[in-house]
Design a protein around this motif. Structure first.
Motif, mmCIF file in Angstrom:
data_model
loop_
_atom_site.group_PDB
_atom_site.id
_atom_site.type_symbol
_atom_site.label_atom_id
_atom_site.label_comp_id
_atom_site.label_asym_id
_atom_site.label_seq_id
_atom_site.Cartn_x
_atom_site.Cartn_y
_atom_site.Cartn_z
ATOM 1 N N LEU A 1 -5.725 26.406 -39.010
ATOM 2 C CA LEU A 1 -4.358 25.929 -38.829
ATOM 3 C C LEU A 1 -4.187 25.270 -37.465
ATOM 4 N N ASN A 2 -4.727 25.874 -36.411
ATOM 5 C CA ASN A 2 -4.631 25.280 -35.075
ATOM 6 C C ASN A 2 -5.302 23.915 -35.039
ATOM 7 N N ARG A 3 -6.476 23.812 -35.637
ATOM 8 C CA ARG A 3 -7.173 22.530 -35.630
ATOM 9 C C ARG A 3 -6.423 21.470 -36.439
ATOM 10 N N LEU A 4 -5.789 21.889 -37.528
ATOM 11 C CA LEU A 4 -5.018 20.941 -38.334
ATOM 12 C C LEU A 4 -3.796 20.444 -37.571
ATOM 13 N N LYS A 5 -3.090 21.343 -36.883
ATOM 14 C CA LYS A 5 -1.907 20.922 -36.119
ATOM 15 C C LYS A 5 -2.293 19.960 -34.999
ATOM 16 N N LEU A 6 -3.403 20.227 -34.337
ATOM 17 C CA LEU A 6 -3.875 19.293 -33.314
ATOM 18 C C LEU A 6 -4.202 17.937 -33.924
ATOM 19 N N ALA A 7 -4.858 17.946 -35.077
ATOM 20 C CA ALA A 7 -5.210 16.690 -35.737
ATOM 21 C C ALA A 7 -3.966 15.912 -36.135
ATOM 22 N N ALA A 8 -2.911 16.627 -36.517
ATOM 23 C CA ALA A 8 -1.672 15.952 -36.893
ATOM 24 C C ALA A 8 -1.123 15.151 -35.714
ATOM 25 N N PHE A 9 -1.149 15.741 -34.514
ATOM 26 C CA PHE A 9 -0.654 15.005 -33.342
ATOM 27 C C PHE A 9 -1.574 13.852 -32.983
ATOM 28 N N ALA B 1 -15.802 21.736 -41.239
ATOM 29 C CA ALA B 1 -15.383 23.075 -41.644
ATOM 30 C C ALA B 1 -13.882 23.133 -41.897
ATOM 31 N N THR B 2 -13.105 22.474 -41.036
ATOM 32 C CA THR B 2 -11.644 22.468 -41.211
ATOM 33 C C THR B 2 -11.268 21.684 -42.460
ATOM 34 N N ARG B 3 -11.924 20.554 -42.675
ATOM 35 C CA ARG B 3 -11.653 19.772 -43.894
ATOM 36 C C ARG B 3 -11.999 20.594 -45.137
ATOM 37 N N ALA B 4 -13.119 21.313 -45.100
ATOM 38 C CA ALA B 4 -13.506 22.134 -46.243
ATOM 39 C C ALA B 4 -12.498 23.246 -46.491
ATOM 40 N N TYR B 5 -11.979 23.834 -45.420
ATOM 41 C CA TYR B 5 -10.991 24.905 -45.573
ATOM 42 C C TYR B 5 -9.750 24.393 -46.297
ATOM 43 N N TRP B 6 -9.171 23.303 -45.840
ATOM 44 C CA TRP B 6 -7.913 22.826 -46.421
ATOM 45 C C TRP B 6 -8.105 22.192 -47.793
ATOM 46 N N ASN B 7 -9.321 21.775 -48.098
ATOM 47 C CA ASN B 7 -9.607 21.260 -49.436
ATOM 48 C C ASN B 7 -9.997 22.360 -50.421
ATOM 49 N N SER B 8 -10.319 23.538 -49.918
ATOM 50 C CA SER B 8 -10.735 24.624 -50.805
ATOM 51 C C SER B 8 -9.549 25.160 -51.594
ATOM 52 N N ARG C 1 -5.248 23.453 -54.025
ATOM 53 C CA ARG C 1 -5.844 23.241 -52.714
ATOM 54 C C ARG C 1 -4.967 23.890 -51.636
ATOM 55 N N ARG C 2 -5.618 24.430 -50.618
ATOM 56 C CA ARG C 2 -4.848 25.080 -49.561
ATOM 57 C C ARG C 2 -3.850 24.126 -48.908
ATOM 58 N N ILE C 3 -4.225 22.864 -48.771
ATOM 59 C CA ILE C 3 -3.350 21.899 -48.106
ATOM 60 C C ILE C 3 -2.040 21.701 -48.869
ATOM 61 N N ASP C 4 -2.008 22.092 -50.127
ATOM 62 C CA ASP C 4 -0.794 21.909 -50.928
ATOM 63 C C ASP C 4 0.400 22.671 -50.361
ATOM 64 N N VAL C 5 0.155 23.714 -49.535
ATOM 65 C CA VAL C 5 1.295 24.456 -48.979
ATOM 66 C C VAL C 5 2.142 23.572 -48.081
ATOM 67 N N PHE C 6 1.553 22.523 -47.506
ATOM 68 C CA PHE C 6 2.334 21.609 -46.670
ATOM 69 C C PHE C 6 3.207 20.684 -47.506
ATOM 70 N N GLY C 7 2.959 20.625 -48.800
ATOM 71 C CA GLY C 7 3.844 19.895 -49.693
ATOM 72 C C GLY C 7 4.980 20.750 -50.204
ATOM 73 N N ARG C 8 4.902 22.063 -49.925
ATOM 74 C CA ARG C 8 5.962 22.982 -50.342
ATOM 75 C C ARG C 8 6.667 23.541 -49.104
ATOM 76 N N ASN C 9 6.209 24.699 -48.637
ATOM 77 C CA ASN C 9 6.782 25.304 -47.427
ATOM 78 C C ASN C 9 5.772 26.303 -46.888
ATOM 79 N N ILE C 10 4.965 25.872 -45.936
ATOM 80 C CA ILE C 10 3.919 26.742 -45.418
ATOM 81 C C ILE C 10 4.497 27.999 -44.780
ATOM 82 N N TYR C 11 5.748 27.927 -44.313
ATOM 83 C CA TYR C 11 6.336 29.074 -43.614
ATOM 84 C C TYR C 11 6.755 30.186 -44.566
ATOM 85 N N ARG C 12 6.630 29.951 -45.859
ATOM 86 C CA ARG C 12 6.848 31.019 -46.835
ATOM 87 C C ARG C 12 5.526 31.643 -47.294
#
Length: 416
Positions: free
Chosen positions: A101-109, A145-152, A159-170
């Protein structure tokens, strides 16, 4: 930088977490409790950090050139620190889900086109385009490794990344705990989401006094809060439960939790407290409703984006990372509440490395479940005598922490 397994878990798959948590024999009650907590803690726990980074910034007074080591958790803290332009930040965490999650947030910026895209990706809910943004802008630019995590695939097959299309905070352990708390309140005739309709501090106080406070007198809630396992969803390990229990003459933590909830609901204007929005609305406020976290505010976008390459994220313990550093090479240390989990040997090992690596005037900040610092009487006087405890700043800033979860905030400065 340590590689991240796509779905590392507890115990055999995550020996670092196992080593940090397990202090008792497996068949003892304490040992079983630790292993249950470890099993729950092996997944994503905190989509958002629950320590107020603004309080951290006031305590640390970060300047250009400062070198920081911090625990990652949900990543909001290190992104906020970047807005002050430090020379370098090392982020450590034992939970591989937090690493991803930390690596993804950094990549977003680093790679999303604009501030609006950042807010949409990290703050908006039910936004399917966030998944497309990951595929287009982020997946090609993160480590394998980070790409594999969010694609798993998660347990639901998505896919794990799908939570960002809904609400990751839930999601995550804390998100599920908040959902269960809402359900429990509704079974008692109270809808916590109604709290965000308050338009003044007076209305916030009225909601707490009339609807929330009485819940803590209900027998079922007092029974639940007397069980260590019931609070694992808050990220409270067995050791921390015992610290909280020391604040009350009762077996139940109902009185302590009531006090913390009162601070969350009544001590800060709702518009200024995104922690309360997450607790009650389970989302961030919209622009007309209140303020986003500092790292998502427009004025901080460019500094964070421009300094994002100054962060390294490590799957390691705090002590482990410091042991690899040179003497006098760190200026600021952020321990969150990790010391509440530690035994005396672990504490002394940690402070040996902190003291060795601390540059002149270095500052250590941390939080505790109870009010008092846990260091006196447990950390060697030979180590602790090299540090000055700022009791006044600790008390003042602790009162200003909008997350309201912890009993104490503590500031130590290296003596000259």
């Amino acid at each position: 930088m340590t590689e991240l397994a796509p779905d590392a878990g507890f115990g055999r798959k995550n020996p670092k977490l196992k080593s940090a948590l397990l202090q008792h024999k497996p068949l003892s009650l304490a040992g079983l409790s630790e292993r249950l907590f470890g099993l729950l803690f092996s997944g994503l726990v905190y989509p958002q950090i629950w320590e107020d980074p603004i309080v951290d910034m006031a305590a640390m007074q970060i300047r250009a050139g400062h070198r920081i080591v911090t625990i990652g958790s949900g990543g909001c803290n290190m992104l906020t620190y970047l807005s002050a332009g430090p020379a370098h930040i090392d982020v450590v965490d034992l939970n591989p889900h937090h690493i991803a999650l930390n690596r993804l947030k950094l990549a977003a910026f680093r790679h999303l086109p604009s501030h609006k895209d950042i807010v949409r990706f990290l703050a908006a809910t039910d936004t399917k385009s966030n998944v497309q943004a990951f595929d287009l802008f982020l997946a090609p630019n993160v480590d394998a490794a980070t790409r594999a995590y969010w694609n798993s695939r998660a347990l639901d097959g998505r896919r794990r990344i799908d939570v960002f299309g809904r609400n990751i905070y839930r999601t995550g352990l804390l998100g599920r705990f908040i959902a269960a708390s809402h359900l429990l309140a509704r079974l008692h005739g109270i809808n916590p989401e109604e709290f965000v309709q308050a338009r003044s501090m007076r209305e916030q106080r009225q909601f707490f006094d009339e609807k929330l406070a009485p819940l803590f007198e209900r027998p079922v809630i007092r029974w639940i809060t007397s069980r260590k396992s019931s609070l694992f969803g808050l990220g409270i390990p067995p050791q921390q439960f015992d610290e909280l229990a020391s604040l009350s003459d009762e077996k139940s933590l109902a009185a302590v939790l009531r006090q913390r909830l009162e601070k969350l609901t009544c001590h800060f204007p709702l518009r200024e407290n995104y922690f309360a929005w997450q607790a009650f609305a389970r989302r961030y406020p919209l622009p007309h409703e209140g303020d986003l976290p500092a790292y998502l505010q427009a004025e901080n976008h460019e500094p964070i984006r421009d300094h994002a390459d100054r962060v390294e994220v490590h799957h390691a313990s705090f002590t482990e990372l410091l042991a690899r550093k040179a003497a006098s090479s760190v200026d600021r240390y952020v321990l969150l509440d990790a010391q509440d989990w530690m035994n005396d040997r672990q504490l002394n090992d940690l402070w040996t490395e902190i003291t060795r690596t601390a540059d002149s005037g270095a500052v250590v900040i941390f939080r505790t479940a109870a009010e008092a610092s846990i260091l006196p009487g447990r950390v060697s006087p030979a180590l602790l005598d090299q540090w000055h405890y700022n009791a006044e700043a600790s008390t003042k800033l602790g009162a200003e922490d909008r997350s309201a979860i912890y009993g104490g905030f503590h500031v130590y400065r290296k003596k000259a």
